[in-house]
Design a protein around this motif. Structure first.
Motif, PDB file in Angstrom:
ATOM      1  N   THR A  23     -18.317  30.065  10.716  1.00  0.00           N
ATOM      2  CA  THR A  23     -17.834  28.755  10.296  1.00  0.00           C
ATOM      3  C   THR A  23     -17.195  28.816   8.915  1.00  0.00           C
ATOM      4  O   THR A  23     -16.109  28.264   8.696  1.00  0.00           O
ATOM      5  N   ILE A  24     -17.838  29.514   7.988  1.00  0.00           N
ATOM      6  CA  ILE A  24     -17.272  29.665   6.637  1.00  0.00           C
ATOM      7  C   ILE A  24     -15.960  30.441   6.698  1.00  0.00           C
ATOM      8  O   ILE A  24     -14.989  30.087   6.026  1.00  0.00           O
ATOM      9  N   ALA A  25     -15.903  31.494   7.511  1.00  0.00           N
ATOM     10  CA  ALA A  25     -14.678  32.278   7.642  1.00  0.00           C
ATOM     11  C   ALA A  25     -13.549  31.432   8.224  1.00  0.00           C
ATOM     12  O   ALA A  25     -12.399  31.520   7.769  1.00  0.00           O
ATOM     13  N   LEU A  26     -13.846  30.602   9.205  1.00  0.00           N
ATOM     14  CA  LEU A  26     -12.812  29.740   9.803  1.00  0.00           C
ATOM     15  C   LEU A  26     -12.312  28.695   8.808  1.00  0.00           C
ATOM     16  O   LEU A  26     -11.101  28.429   8.738  1.00  0.00           O
ATOM     17  N   VAL A  27     -13.216  28.125   8.033  1.00  0.00           N
ATOM     18  CA  VAL A  27     -12.797  27.143   7.025  1.00  0.00           C
ATOM     19  C   VAL A  27     -11.912  27.811   5.983  1.00  0.00           C
ATOM     20  O   VAL A  27     -10.863  27.277   5.592  1.00  0.00           O
ATOM     21  N   PHE A  28     -12.281  29.000   5.524  1.00  0.00           N
ATOM     22  CA  PHE A  28     -11.458  29.731   4.561  1.00  0.00           C
ATOM     23  C   PHE A  28     -10.092  30.081   5.146  1.00  0.00           C
ATOM     24  O   PHE A  28      -9.063  29.918   4.500  1.00  0.00           O
ATOM     25  N   TYR A  29     -10.077  30.538   6.395  1.00  0.00           N
ATOM     26  CA  TYR A  29      -8.821  30.912   7.050  1.00  0.00           C
ATOM     27  C   TYR A  29      -7.906  29.702   7.209  1.00  0.00           C
ATOM     28  O   TYR A  29      -6.707  29.785   6.935  1.00  0.00           O
ATOM     29  N   MET A  30      -8.448  28.576   7.634  1.00  0.00           N
ATOM     30  CA  MET A  30      -7.626  27.380   7.816  1.00  0.00           C
ATOM     31  C   MET A  30      -7.096  26.869   6.475  1.00  0.00           C
ATOM     32  O   MET A  30      -5.948  26.422   6.400  1.00  0.00           O
ATOM     33  N   LEU A  32      -6.423  28.731   3.888  1.00  0.00           N
ATOM     34  CA  LEU A  32      -5.373  29.677   3.508  1.00  0.00           C
ATOM     35  C   LEU A  32      -4.080  29.406   4.272  1.00  0.00           C
ATOM     36  O   LEU A  32      -2.991  29.405   3.692  1.00  0.00           O
ATOM     37  N   ILE A  33      -4.189  29.140   5.560  1.00  0.00           N
ATOM     38  CA  ILE A  33      -3.007  28.829   6.369  1.00  0.00           C
ATOM     39  C   ILE A  33      -2.347  27.547   5.877  1.00  0.00           C
ATOM     40  O   ILE A  33      -1.113  27.481   5.760  1.00  0.00           O
ATOM     41  N   ASN A  34      -3.120  26.532   5.557  1.00  0.00           N
ATOM     42  CA  ASN A  34      -2.550  25.280   5.041  1.00  0.00           C
ATOM     43  C   ASN A  34      -1.881  25.490   3.695  1.00  0.00           C
ATOM     44  O   ASN A  34      -0.828  24.913   3.422  1.00  0.00           O
ATOM     45  N   ARG A  39       3.169  25.916   0.704  1.00  0.00           N
ATOM     46  CA  ARG A  39       3.915  26.683  -0.306  1.00  0.00           C
ATOM     47  C   ARG A  39       5.322  27.008   0.166  1.00  0.00           C
ATOM     48  O   ARG A  39       6.269  26.958  -0.598  1.00  0.00           O
ATOM     49  N   TYR A  40       5.480  27.355   1.424  1.00  0.00           N
ATOM     50  CA  TYR A  40       6.775  27.762   1.962  1.00  0.00           C
ATOM     51  C   TYR A  40       7.403  26.681   2.821  1.00  0.00           C
ATOM     52  O   TYR A  40       8.201  26.959   3.685  1.00  0.00           O
TER      53      TYR A  40
END
Length: 69
Positions: A23-30, A32-34, A39-40
């Motif tokens: 769950t923590i990894a998914l929150v961090f990944y999402m 980062l994607i956002n 940014r771009y």
């Protein structure tokens, strides 16, 4: 609605370290994607304004004298 044993099992699954880590990894990944998407981000439209034309310099009397006759 749920039996007592099923509720206890569900709590054990939710509290397991594997579920918490994923769950923590998914929150961090999402997040980062956002961040990368913001940014771009490119604008939805391109400015269609025409470039300004350069006005020609006004003629002077000296310009006429330089021309060969």
């Amino acid at each position: 609605m749920f039996s007592k044993e099923l509720t206890e099992l569900l709590l054990q699954v939710i509290q397991s370290w594997q579920v918490i880590a994923v769950t923590i990894a998914l929150v961090f990944y999402m997040s980062l994607i956002n961040y990368v998407a913001r940014r771009y981000h490119r604008p939805h439209f391109v400015s269609k304004s025409k470039p300004k034309k350069v006005k020609p310099a006004p003629k002077t009397e000296d310009d006429d004298s330089e021309l060969p006759s």
